[in-house]
Design an enzyme around this catalytic site. Structure first.
Site, PDB file in Angstrom:
ATOM      1  N   CYS A   3       0.810  -1.186   0.000  1.00 28.41           N
ATOM      2  CA  CYS A   3       0.000   0.000   0.000  1.00 28.41           C
ATOM      3  C   CYS A   3       0.856   1.253   0.000  1.00 28.41           C
ATOM      4  CB  CYS A   3      -0.796  -0.060   1.285  1.00 28.41           C
ATOM      5  SG  CYS A   3      -1.982   1.181   1.399  1.00 28.41           S
ATOM      6  N   ASP A  47      21.012  19.978 -32.190  1.00 30.58           N
ATOM      7  CA  ASP A  47      19.917  20.705 -31.557  1.00 30.58           C
ATOM      8  C   ASP A  47      19.866  20.491 -30.050  1.00 30.58           C
ATOM      9  OD1 ASP A  47      18.970  21.790 -33.930  1.00 30.58           O
ATOM     10  OD2 ASP A  47      17.845  19.969 -34.390  1.00 30.58           O
ATOM     11  N   ASP A  71      17.029  16.737 -34.255  1.00 30.83           N
ATOM     12  CA  ASP A  71      17.815  15.524 -34.478  1.00 30.83           C
ATOM     13  C   ASP A  71      18.631  15.128 -33.248  1.00 30.83           C
ATOM     14  OD1 ASP A  71      19.778  17.434 -34.602  1.00 30.83           O
ATOM     15  OD2 ASP A  71      19.897  17.384 -36.787  1.00 30.83           O
ATOM     16  N   ASP A  96      12.216  20.841 -36.598  1.00 32.36           N
ATOM     17  CA  ASP A  96      13.359  21.103 -37.427  1.00 32.36           C
ATOM     18  C   ASP A  96      12.916  20.705 -38.829  1.00 32.36           C
ATOM     19  OD1 ASP A  96      16.126  21.466 -37.529  1.00 32.36           O
ATOM     20  OD2 ASP A  96      16.456  19.295 -37.537  1.00 32.36           O
ATOM     21  N   CYS A 137       2.628   2.044   3.106  1.00 30.46           N
ATOM     22  CA  CYS A 137       3.897   1.330   3.276  1.00 30.46           C
ATOM     23  C   CYS A 137       5.020   2.189   2.725  1.00 30.46           C
ATOM     24  CB  CYS A 137       3.906   0.014   2.507  1.00 30.46           C
ATOM     25  SG  CYS A 137       2.651  -1.143   3.021  1.00 30.46           S
TER      26      CYS A 137
HETATM   27  P1  ADP Z   1      19.188  22.991 -39.962  1.00 30.97           P
HETATM   28  O1  ADP Z   1      19.434  21.804 -39.100  1.00 30.97           O
HETATM   29  O2  ADP Z   1      17.873  23.633 -39.736  1.00 30.97           O
HETATM   30  O3  ADP Z   1      19.460  22.718 -41.407  1.00 30.97           O
HETATM   31  P2  ADP Z   1      21.832  24.052 -39.527  1.00 30.97           P
HETATM   32  O4  ADP Z   1      22.289  25.034 -38.502  1.00 30.97           O
HETATM   33  O5  ADP Z   1      22.337  22.673 -39.418  1.00 30.97           O
HETATM   34  O6  ADP Z   1      20.265  24.095 -39.497  1.00 30.97           O
HETATM   35  O7  ADP Z   1      22.236  24.616 -40.972  1.00 30.97           O
HETATM   36  C1  ADP Z   1      21.762  25.875 -41.403  1.00 30.97           C
HETATM   37  C2  ADP Z   1      22.161  26.189 -42.808  1.00 30.97           C
HETATM   38  O8  ADP Z   1      23.558  26.396 -42.890  1.00 30.97           O
HETATM   39  C3  ADP Z   1      21.876  25.118 -43.795  1.00 30.97           C
HETATM   40  O9  ADP Z   1      20.551  25.169 -44.260  1.00 30.97           O
HETATM   41  C4  ADP Z   1      22.856  25.437 -44.898  1.00 30.97           C
HETATM   42  O10 ADP Z   1      22.358  26.466 -45.732  1.00 30.97           O
HETATM   43  C5  ADP Z   1      24.050  25.955 -44.138  1.00 30.97           C
HETATM   44  N1  ADP Z   1      24.999  24.885 -43.903  1.00 30.97           N
HETATM   45  C6  ADP Z   1      25.228  24.255 -42.767  1.00 30.97           C
HETATM   46  N2  ADP Z   1      26.186  23.312 -42.910  1.00 30.97           N
HETATM   47  C7  ADP Z   1      26.531  23.334 -44.210  1.00 30.97           C
HETATM   48  C8  ADP Z   1      27.473  22.630 -45.013  1.00 30.97           C
HETATM   49  N3  ADP Z   1      28.220  21.648 -44.503  1.00 30.97           N
HETATM   50  N4  ADP Z   1      27.562  22.933 -46.287  1.00 30.97           N
HETATM   51  C9  ADP Z   1      26.815  23.901 -46.815  1.00 30.97           C
HETATM   52  N5  ADP Z   1      25.922  24.601 -46.138  1.00 30.97           N
HETATM   53  C10 ADP Z   1      25.769  24.350 -44.853  1.00 30.97           C
HETATM   54 MG    MG Z   2      20.317  20.526 -38.086  1.00 34.71          MG
END
Ligand code: ADP
Ligand code: MG
Length: 753
Positions: free
Chosen positions: A3, A645, A641, A444, A6
Site C-alpha cells: 500500500c 539541436d 535531431d 526542425d 507502506c
Molecule cells: P538545420 O538543421 O535547420 O538545417 P543548420 O544550422 O544545421 O540548421 O544549418 C543551417 C544552414 O547552414 C543550412 O541550411 C545550410 O544552408 C548551411 N549549412 C550548414 N552546414 C553546411 C554545409 N556543410 N555545407 C553547406 N551549407 C551548410
Molecule cells: Mg540541423
C-alpha cells in the site's frame, strides 16, 4: 509492499537513518531508490531497519546494478523479484480459494437470519441456528489467523512500534469485530443485561477478510501485468552469439562478446549485439525496437542493433557495442528508470496517503465514541455500542489509501511501457506528464519534416573553372562536414568519380556553412548569410527560382567572389502532412525553425501545413525563440535531431529527439522517437494525454471512495437518512477501489494511439 502507506513508512524510516541522503519509494514497482553514504550505512543495514516493520530489501548485487559490462545478468535481479512476486501471488490465490466457501457460508447464514426476521423465509430451526452459529466462530478464527495473518501482524507492529499502515487498519478493524464477538460468546450470561448478546460479528470478520484478500490478490495479479513491457524487452535479448574465432564459427554467451568480434547471423536468428555489417546482406525486422513494422534492408556498412531479427539472408557483422552499451540495453534501462520515477501529479496523493492512516484511526475511535455518547440516549447502550462498533470497523476497513497510492504509478508504468513498444522512449514520468500540456511544437526541417537525405539536383557555374572542378572543390570541402547537405554533395561527386582533394584549415561555420583551403586557395561554402558575412556580391534572384521550389542553395565562393552554386533537395516524409494536421486537431501550433533558406523552408512548410516558419536561424537563436514562446506562456515541445539541436532540446519544456533507430543518444532528450518521424510525435502526445486522463480518473475514484465512504461508514448519515454502512460493504468497496484503479491503468495498454 501492500500500500501507499507502506511507501511512506519505508521512506520515512530510511530518511531518518544516519548516512541516508535521499530515499524515494515507488509503490507501483515496489522499488526504492536510496542515496547513502557508504561510510555510515549499507543496504543490509537498511534492510534490517525495515525488517521489524514487516518489509525487507531485495538487494541487487554490483553486477545487477549494471556496474560491470555484463549487464544482461543484471536483469537477473529483476527476474528474481518477479519470480518471488509470482510465488506470492500464487500463495495469495490459494488462500483466497480456501476462504471463499467460508464467506459464501457466512453470507448464507447472515441472509437467512435477516430474511427470517422479516418473515420473508421461514426462520431457522433452533438446532440449525445453533449449529451454524457454532461454525461461524471456527471459520472466523481461520479467516483472521490464517488468511488475515498479514493484517494481524500489522496490528501487532502498530502496538509494538507505533507504525501503522493499511494492514494495521484492516487488522484492528477485523480483530475488533472478532474480539467483541468472542467476548460475547464467552460471557454471554454475564453480559446479557447490558448488551444484545445475539448480535455477533464473526461473519463480518470472515467476509471483510475475504474481500480484502480477494482484492489484494486481483490487484497483485494485475500489477504484475502492468510491468510486462520490460519483460518483453528483456526477452528480445539473444542469449548466445555465433562468433568467428580462429576461422571457425563458435557459439558463445553474449556476455563474452567483445568489441570487434565478427558475428555470423543466420536467417531467422536474433542479432545479439550492435554492430556494422561487413559481409552479406539481408532484411532485418526492427519492429520490436523501433516500432516500424516493415523489415529494413541492410547491406555492407549498415548498422544493426541487438534484439532485432534477421529475416531472410545471412550476413556477418562486426560488434561495435556490447553489454550495457547496446541500444536495447539502454532502452531497457531507460524504461526501467522511467517506470520507477515519480510524476509530479503524485505529490499530492503521496502527501495525503502519508497522513491517511493515523487520521483514519482517529476518525474510527471518534465515531465509536460519538455513537456511545450521542446514541446512548435515543438508542440505549446496547444498540449504541453495536452501531459504534459497526462504524469503527467500517471506517477502518474502507479508509485505505491503497487506491490512492496506486493511481499514478500504475498508469505511468503502463504508459511508459506502451510507449516503448511503439519506439517512443520516455525518460521519466515528469516528461510524460508535461507532454500532455504542450500547445506549441517546434520542428526542425531536415530529418524531421523531410527525410533528411537530400540529393544534389542542380549546378550553376558562375566562373571560368570547369563544372567538374567546381564540384570537386565543393565536395572536397563538404567531405569534412557531417551535415546532411554535405552528404548530398559528396555522394554526387563520388558517383561521378570526381577527385576529392585534401583540405587544409577546415572550419565549420555554425548555421551558415564552412570554409577550408584546397591547393592553397581559401574557399567558403554555405548559404546567403555566409555570403553577406563575406561581403561578396551575389545576385539573390539567381537562386530564387529554385528556393521557391523548396530547394536549398550551397554557394561556393572565394574571399573575393562567388564561383557558383549547387542546389540540393530533400523529400518530404510521406507522413509529415498527416502528422501536422493531427497536431492541429489536438489544438497544437506547429512552428518550423530552420537554418535553411527562408523561401525553401516556407515552400516545404506550406506543403505540409505548418503554421509558422522561422528561417535562417543559428542554433543559439533557436534557444532564444523557444524562450520567447515560453515567456508568452506557451508550453513548448521541440523536436530535433538531438545532435546539433541538443541545447534547444534542453531548453524546451519537452525535448524530443528524432532517432534514426540505430544511432541515437537516448539520454539527450526527454523523449526519443526511434526511427523517428513526426507521426510518432503525435502518438507520444496522445499517449501522454491518455496516461494523464487515466491518472486523473484513478485519483478521482480513489478519492471519491474515501470522501463518500468514510462519513457513510462512520454513520454521519444515520441521524438524517438512517444510513449506516455495513462493514461487509466497506470491505467490498475497499477491495473494489484498488482493483478498479489498477484495471483502469491497464486499459491504457489496449487503447489505440
Ligand atoms: P538545420 O538543421 O535547420 O538545417 P543548420 O544550422 O544545421 O540548421 O544549418 C543551417 C544552414 O547552414 C543550412 O541550411 C545550410 O544552408 C548551411 N549549412 C550548414 N552546414 C553546411 C554545409 N556543410 N555545407 C553547406 N551549407 C551548410
Ligand atoms: Mg540541423
Amino acid at each position: 509492499m501492500h500500500c501507499a502507506s507502506c511507501a511512506g513508512i519505508i521512506e520515512k524510516t530510511f530518511k531518518k537513518t544516519e548516512g541516508v541522503q535521499s530515499a524515494e519509494v515507488n509503490p507501483g514497482t515496489e522499488t526504492v531508490k536510496v542515496v547513502f553514504d557508504e561510510a555510515k550505512t549499507n543496504p543490509q543495514d537498511l534492510s534490517q531497519k525495515i525488517e521489524k516493520l514487516g518489509y525487507s530489501l531485495i538487494i541487487p548485487t554490483a553486477v545487477e546494478m549494471g556496474m560491470s559490462a555484463d549487464e544482461h545478468a543484471g536483469h537477473l535481479g529483476l527476474n528474481q523479484s518477479k519470480k518471488e512476486k509470482l510465488a506470492e501471488v500464487e500463495s495469495m490465490r490459494s488462500k483466497v480459494i480456501s476462504i471463499i466457501p467460508l464467506a459464501i457460508f457466512s453470507v448464507f447464514v447472515m441472509s437467512w437470519d435477516i430474511l427470517g426476521q422479516y418473515k420473508v423465509v421461514p426462520e431457522m430451526s433452533h438446532t440449525l441456528y445453533e449449529f451454524f452459529h457454532h461454525l461461524l466462530p471456527i471459520f472466523a478464527t481461520y479467516a483472521l489467523f490464517v488468511v488475515g495473518k498479514p493484517y494481524l501482524l500489522g496490528f501487532y507492529r502498530f502496538l509494538r512500534y507505533g507504525k501503522a499502515n493499511m494492514d494495521t487498519l484492516i487488522g484492528i478493524g477485523t480483530s475488533a469485530a472478532f474480539l467483541y464477538s468472542l467476548t460475547i460468546s464467552s460471557f454471554e450470561d454475564a453480559l446479557r443485561p447490558f448488551i444484545n448478546v445475539d448480535q455477533t460479528y464473526y461473519d463480518v470478520t470472515i467476509i471483510v477478510i475475504t474481500f480484502i484478500a480477494l482484492g489484494k490478490y486481483l490487484e497483485a495479479r494485475s500489477k504484475i501485468k502492468t510491468g510486462d513491457a520490460i519483460e518483453k524487452l528483456l526477452n528480445l535479448q539473444a542469449k548466445t552469439a555465433l562468433v568467428i574465432r580462429d576461422g571457425k564459427e563458435v557459439e558463445i554467451s553474449i556476455s563474452e562478446v567483445k568489441h570487434g568480434d565478427l558475428i555470423v547471423v543466420k536467417p531467422g536468428a536474433k542479432i545479439p549485439v550492435d554492430g556494422l555489417i561487413t559481409e552479406g546482406s539481408s532484411f532485418v525486422d526492427e519492429s520490436m525496437v523501433t516500432g516500424e513494422p516493415m523489415p529494413v534492408q541492410k547491406k555492407v556498412g549498415d548498422s544493426v542493433v541487438a534484439g532485432t531479427i534477421n529475416t531472410s539472408g545471412a550476413f556477418t557483422f562486426k560488434a561495435t557495442k556490447v553489454g550495457a552499451e547496446t541500444l536495447l540495453a539502454q532502452i531497457i534501462k531507460m524504461v526501467e528508470d522511467a517506470q520507477s520515477s515519480k510524476a509530479p501529479i503524485q505529490a499530492l496523493a503521496d502527501k495525503i496517503s502519508s497522513v491517511f492512516v493515523p487520521i483514519t484511526l482517529v476518525i474510527a475511535f471518534l465515531s465509536l465514541g460519538a455513537w456511545l455518547v450521542f446514541g446512548y440516549g435515543p438508542l440505549g447502550f446496547s444498540q449504541a455500542l453495536s452501531f459504534g462498533l459497526v462504524s469503527f470497523v467500517g471506517v477502518l476497513v474502507i479508509a485505505c489509501p491503497c487506491a490512492l497510492g496506486l493511481a499514478t504509478p500504475t498508469a505511468i508504468i503502463v504508459g511508459v511501457g506502451k510507449g516503448a513498444k511503439e519506439g517512443i522512449l520516455i525518460k521519466d514520468a515528469a516528461t510524460l506528464e508535461k507532454l500532455h500540456k504542450v500547445d506549441t511544437v517546434i520542428v526542425d526541417k531536415t530529418g524531421t519534416i523531410t527525410i533528411g537525405k537530400p540529393t544534389l539536383v542542380d549546378i550553376q557555374n558562375l566562373s571560368e573553372i570547369k563544372d567538374g572542378e567546381l564540384i570537386s572543390i565543393l565536395a572536397s570541402l563538404e567531405k569534412k562536414s557531417e551535415h546532411p547537405i554535405a552528404h548530398a554533395i559528396v555522394n554526387y561527386a563520388q558517383e561521378k568519380n570526381m577527385v576529392i582533394e585534401n583540405v587544409a584549415a577546415f572550419e565549420g561555420i555554425q548555421g551558415k556553412g564552412l570554409k577550408g583551403s584546397v591547393k592553397d586557395i581559401e574557399y567558403y561554402a554555405g548559404n546567403i548569410k555566409l555570403m553577406k558575412d563575406l561581403g561578396v556580391a551575389f545576385d539573390v534572384s539567381k537562386i530564387e527560382e529554385f528556393t521557391a521550389q523548396g530547394k536549398t542553395p550551397v554557394i561556393l565562393a572565394t574571399k573575393e567572389k562567388v564561383l557558383g552554386f549547387v542546389m540540393v533537395a530533400d523529400e518530404i516524409k510521406s507522413e509529415s502532412k498527416q502528422a501536422v494536421s493531427d497536431l492541429h486537431k489536438l489544438g497544437i501550433k506547429v512552428i518550423m525553425l530552420t537554418g535553411d533558406d527562408e523561401k525553401a523552408a516556407k515552400y516545404m512548410a506550406a506543403l505540409v501545413g505548418i503554421d509558422e516558419v522561422v528561417a535562417h536561424v543559428l542554433p543559439q537563436d533557436k534557444l532564444a525563440k523557444i524562450k520567447e514562446l515560453q515567456s508568452q506562456g506557451k508550453i513548448v515541445a521541440m523536436a530535433g535531431d538531438g545532435v546539433n539541436d541538443a541545447p534547444a532540446l534542453a531548453v524546451a519544456d519537452v525535448g524530443i529527439a528524432m532517432g534514426t533507430g540505430t544511432d541515437v543518444a537516448i539520454e539527450s532528450a526527454g523523449i526519443t522517437l526511434l526511427g523517428g518521424d513526426v507521426s510518432k510525435l503525435v502518438k507520444a502526445i496522445k499517449l501522454s494525454k491518455m496516461t494523464m486522463r487515466g491518472i486523473k480518473q484513478n485519483l478521482f475514484w480513489a478519492f471519491i471512495y474515501n470522501i463518500v465512504g468514510i462519513p457513510l461508514a462512520a454513520g454521519v448519515f444515520y441521524p438524517i437518512f438512517g444510513w449506516l454502512l455495513n462493514p461487509v460493504f466497506a470491505g467490498f468497496a475497499m477491495a473494489f477501489s484498488s482493483v478498479s484503479v489498477v484495471s483502469n491503468s491497464l486499459r491504457i495498454k489496449a487503447k489505440k494511439l
